[in-house]
Design a protein around this motif. Structure first.
Motif, PDB file in Angstrom:
ATOM      1  N   THR A   1      -3.104   3.710  -8.104  1.00  0.00           N
ATOM      2  CA  THR A   1      -2.567   4.368  -6.849  1.00  0.00           C
ATOM      3  C   THR A   1      -2.807   5.638  -6.261  1.00  0.00           C
ATOM      4  O   THR A   1      -2.879   5.618  -4.843  1.00  0.00           O
ATOM      5  CB  THR A   1      -0.984   4.147  -7.578  1.00  0.00           C
TER       6      THR A   1
ATOM      7  N   ARG B   1      -6.061   5.227  -4.505  1.00  0.00           N
ATOM      8  CA  ARG B   1      -5.945   4.392  -3.145  1.00  0.00           C
ATOM      9  C   ARG B   1      -5.343   5.325  -1.975  1.00  0.00           C
ATOM     10  O   ARG B   1      -5.701   5.431  -0.994  1.00  0.00           O
ATOM     11  CB  ARG B   1      -4.993   3.224  -3.402  1.00  0.00           C
TER      12      ARG B   1
ATOM     13  N   PHE C   1      -2.487   1.427 -13.652  1.00  0.00           N
ATOM     14  CA  PHE C   1      -1.664   1.482 -12.322  1.00  0.00           C
ATOM     15  C   PHE C   1      -1.608   2.720 -11.573  1.00  0.00           C
ATOM     16  O   PHE C   1      -1.764   2.772 -10.398  1.00  0.00           O
ATOM     17  CB  PHE C   1      -0.591   0.953 -12.716  1.00  0.00           C
ATOM     18  N   VAL C   2      -1.378   3.766 -12.235  1.00  0.00           N
ATOM     19  CA  VAL C   2      -0.956   4.976 -11.478  1.00  0.00           C
ATOM     20  C   VAL C   2      -2.588   5.730 -10.925  1.00  0.00           C
ATOM     21  O   VAL C   2      -2.338   6.242  -9.913  1.00  0.00           O
ATOM     22  CB  VAL C   2      -0.434   6.031 -12.712  1.00  0.00           C
TER      23      VAL C   2
ATOM     24  N   TRP D   1       3.428  -3.598  -3.732  1.00  0.00           N
ATOM     25  CA  TRP D   1       3.084  -2.708  -4.738  1.00  0.00           C
ATOM     26  C   TRP D   1       4.328  -2.325  -5.663  1.00  0.00           C
ATOM     27  O   TRP D   1       3.928  -2.707  -6.810  1.00  0.00           O
ATOM     28  CB  TRP D   1       2.525  -1.414  -4.294  1.00  0.00           C
TER      29      TRP D   1
ATOM     30  N   CYS E   1      -1.220  -0.066  -2.998  1.00  0.00           N
ATOM     31  CA  CYS E   1       0.037   1.018  -2.474  1.00  0.00           C
ATOM     32  C   CYS E   1      -0.431   1.493  -0.881  1.00  0.00           C
ATOM     33  O   CYS E   1      -1.405   2.212  -0.821  1.00  0.00           O
ATOM     34  CB  CYS E   1      -0.287   2.199  -3.506  1.00  0.00           C
ATOM     35  N   CYS E   2       0.660   1.329  -0.400  1.00  0.00           N
ATOM     36  CA  CYS E   2       0.694   2.130   0.913  1.00  0.00           C
ATOM     37  C   CYS E   2      -0.391   2.043   1.690  1.00  0.00           C
ATOM     38  O   CYS E   2      -1.196   3.288   1.823  1.00  0.00           O
ATOM     39  CB  CYS E   2       1.316   3.351   0.893  1.00  0.00           C
TER      40      CYS E   2
ATOM     41  N   THR F   1       3.534  -1.289   0.652  1.00  0.00           N
ATOM     42  CA  THR F   1       4.167  -0.878  -0.541  1.00  0.00           C
ATOM     43  C   THR F   1       5.241  -1.629  -1.299  1.00  0.00           C
ATOM     44  O   THR F   1       5.424  -1.378  -2.471  1.00  0.00           O
ATOM     45  CB  THR F   1       5.204   0.575   0.168  1.00  0.00           C
TER      46      THR F   1
ATOM     47  N   GLY G   1      -2.140  -1.859  -8.563  1.00  0.00           N
ATOM     48  CA  GLY G   1      -1.819  -0.504  -8.185  1.00  0.00           C
ATOM     49  C   GLY G   1      -2.758   0.142  -6.982  1.00  0.00           C
ATOM     50  O   GLY G   1      -2.055   0.931  -6.110  1.00  0.00           O
ATOM     51  N   SER G   2      -3.921  -0.635  -6.769  1.00  0.00           N
ATOM     52  CA  SER G   2      -4.460  -0.524  -5.420  1.00  0.00           C
ATOM     53  C   SER G   2      -4.092  -0.913  -4.273  1.00  0.00           C
ATOM     54  O   SER G   2      -4.673  -0.728  -3.137  1.00  0.00           O
ATOM     55  CB  SER G   2      -6.149  -0.715  -5.776  1.00  0.00           C
TER      56      SER G   2
END
Length: 498
Positions: free
Chosen positions: A405, A408, A401-402, A484, A449-450, A481, A446-447
């Motif tokens: 993120t 991305r 996940f991290v 996510w 995100c924002c 976000t 995770g992908s």
């Protein structure tokens, strides 16, 4: 973790970001280069590294390449036949007046399973404009709900190419990924809709004048004659409304070019919502049925893990539920049920060729991700990273996940982020004791995100919505976000169950 192995991983990921952001090359070359850099820094021989990359590329596409191609082909037929629009209108009728945001988010989620977000949004946005025009307000909320509904399934549910690639790299059961991805989508949809309803009215005054004029024309220009048609035509040209259905005149022109006579001239074909949904529903049901029957058979035999001998009664489900067979059935349904019978064969072939061309880069990126993953595994970087992560006490599902993120945020593409995260995570799955299904969902969630300036979809949504600057960040970056962040507790629960 040994310093050279940590440096190898860091330089490998950095290579992807640098290639995508600062060169004229694309993510496919970036992933290949990352494999070379990682292998060399980790101490592998050049010939071995090239062998790992090619072996990983081939084995990944062997399991998932055909499925990606078929899924994109179904999406193309839904797009050109007008079935996507028919689905949208069916959802609007089902949800009823006053719940248009729910309808737009839901139809976005359905359409984005086979159709790429960018083209799907262009196809569906005119419907959001029409609803806002009738309501005389609420366009931003409708547009954001539609766009983020598409984001959810685009990132979470196969046969969207990105999640398909992740499932192949991590060797996760495709049916289980589809089921859990659908559950995540259903739970996250209310979060998306509530945010859209909250932020939409606050940004309505921020719509740029050109889009405002197209969405909310003056009453006299809408109801009058003469100038009305011109205004509507320009609004359609601005929003990309035209060209999403196959009409008899269009087919007649194609037939004339191909030397064929159209069977029915001058009459457009309307598609029901049920018929439009069949090419999606049938393959998904078949794949999920295969997963469920296999799970029941394993349970009956007490063989929940590892290989087992499947019972005879599961064989028809295993054949029809194989992703390749299921998607071929879906494509046949799409071509013969959605397209008018007067559509020339050559025209259909050209659409399928366009679909194959659009799938090409996704296939290359997925295969290159598999090659990068095998380099990590064979060079020892994967095992070393697993030991280092295990020592930190970080929940295992947060690792992919991290990674997704961070990638991305660094380079913008959700597909590249999830494929990179899956490639890095693949060697860790067994050592961390994490389910491949949970790892796949962590990569894809995770992908999300924002989405901001370095994401092409950011520009599609904000330009069609008419938002600029901070309004675009509050609206589109904010809603992605929120989706996510809301996926984190879902991943935690999934890690406890699966």
């Amino acid at each position: 973790m040994e310093l050279n192995l940590l440096l190898a991983l860091a330089l490998g990921v950095a290579t992807i970001v640098v290639v995508v952001l600062f060169t004229r090359l694309d993510a496919f070359v970036g992933l290949i280069a990352a494999g070379l850099v990682t292998g060399l820094v980790a101490g592998g021989s050049p010939t071995d590294i090239v062998g790992w990359i090619t072996e990983g590329f081939g084995s990944t596409l062997a399991s998932i390449g055909i499925v990606i191609g078929l899924g994109v082909a179904i999406g193309k037929i839904l797009e050109v036949s007008g079935a996507a629009d028919a689905l949208a209108r069916a959802f609007l009728r089902a949800f009823g007046k006053g719940r248009e945001e729910w309808a737009m988010a839901s139809v976005g989620a359905v359409v984005s399973v086979p159709v790429f977000c960018d083209s799907g949004y262009v196809i569906m946005n005119p419907l959001a404009r029409s609803i806002a025009r009738v309501k005389r307000g609420g366009y931003v909320a409708l547009a954001l709900a539609l766009g983020c509904g598409m984001t959810l399934t685009h990132h979470l549910v196969p046969p969207t190419p990105g999640p398909l690639g992740v499932a192949g790299i991590l060797q996760a059961d495709l049916g289980a990924v589809i089921l859990t991805g659908l559950v995540f989508t259903v739970i996250l949809l209310p979060v998306v809709v509530l945010y859209a309803r909250w932020i939409g009215p606050r940004l309505e005054a921020e719509i740029v004048p050109a889009v405002r004029e197209a969405v909310y024309p003056e009453p006299a220009r809408v109801r009058g004659t003469g100038g009305t048609d011109a205004h509507r035509g320009s609004a359609q040209e601005h929003s990309g409304e035209a060209g999403t259905t196959v009409s008899a005149p269009e087919a007649a022109g194609d037939a004339a070019e191909a030397g064929e006579a159209p069977a029915e001239e001058g009459r457009a074909r309307r598609i029901s919502g049920f018929l439009a949904f069949l090419p999606l529903a049938v393959p998904l049901v078949l794949i999920v049925a295969n997963t469920v029957t296999a799970a029941i058979d394993r349970s009956n035999q007490g063989a929940l893990y590892g290989d087992y001998e499947a019972a005879a009664w599961t064989q028809p489900f295993a054949f029809l539920g194989d992703p390749v067979i299921a998607l071929i059935i879906g494509l046949v349904i799409a071509v013969y049920a959605l397209l008018p019978r007067w559509t020339p064969r050559g025209r259909v072939h050209s659409w399928l060729a366009e679909a194959a061309a659009s799938a090409g880069l996704i296939l290359l990126i997925t295969g290159a991700g598999g090659g990068f993953g095998l380099v990590l595994r064979e060079s020892g970087v994967g095992d070393a990273l697993a030991e280092a992560v295990g020592a930190t006490g970080l929940p295992a599902f947060l690792v992919p996940f991290v990674i997704a993120t961070l990638v991305r945020l660094a380079q913008g593409s959700g597909t590249v982020a999830m494929i990179t995260a899956a490639s890095v995570t693949a060697p860790l799955v067994a050592g961390l004791g994490i389910s491949p299904v949970v790892a796949a969902l962590a990569c894809t969630a995770g992908s999300m995100c924002c989405s901001y300036f370095n994401d092409s979809y950011f520009w599609v949504v904000t330009r069609f919505t008419g938002l600029d600057g901070t309004a675009a960040l509050k609206g589109w970056s904010g809603i992605t976000t929120v989706a996510w962040a809301a996926s984190i507790p879902l991943l935690f629960v999934a890690s406890l169950i699966l």
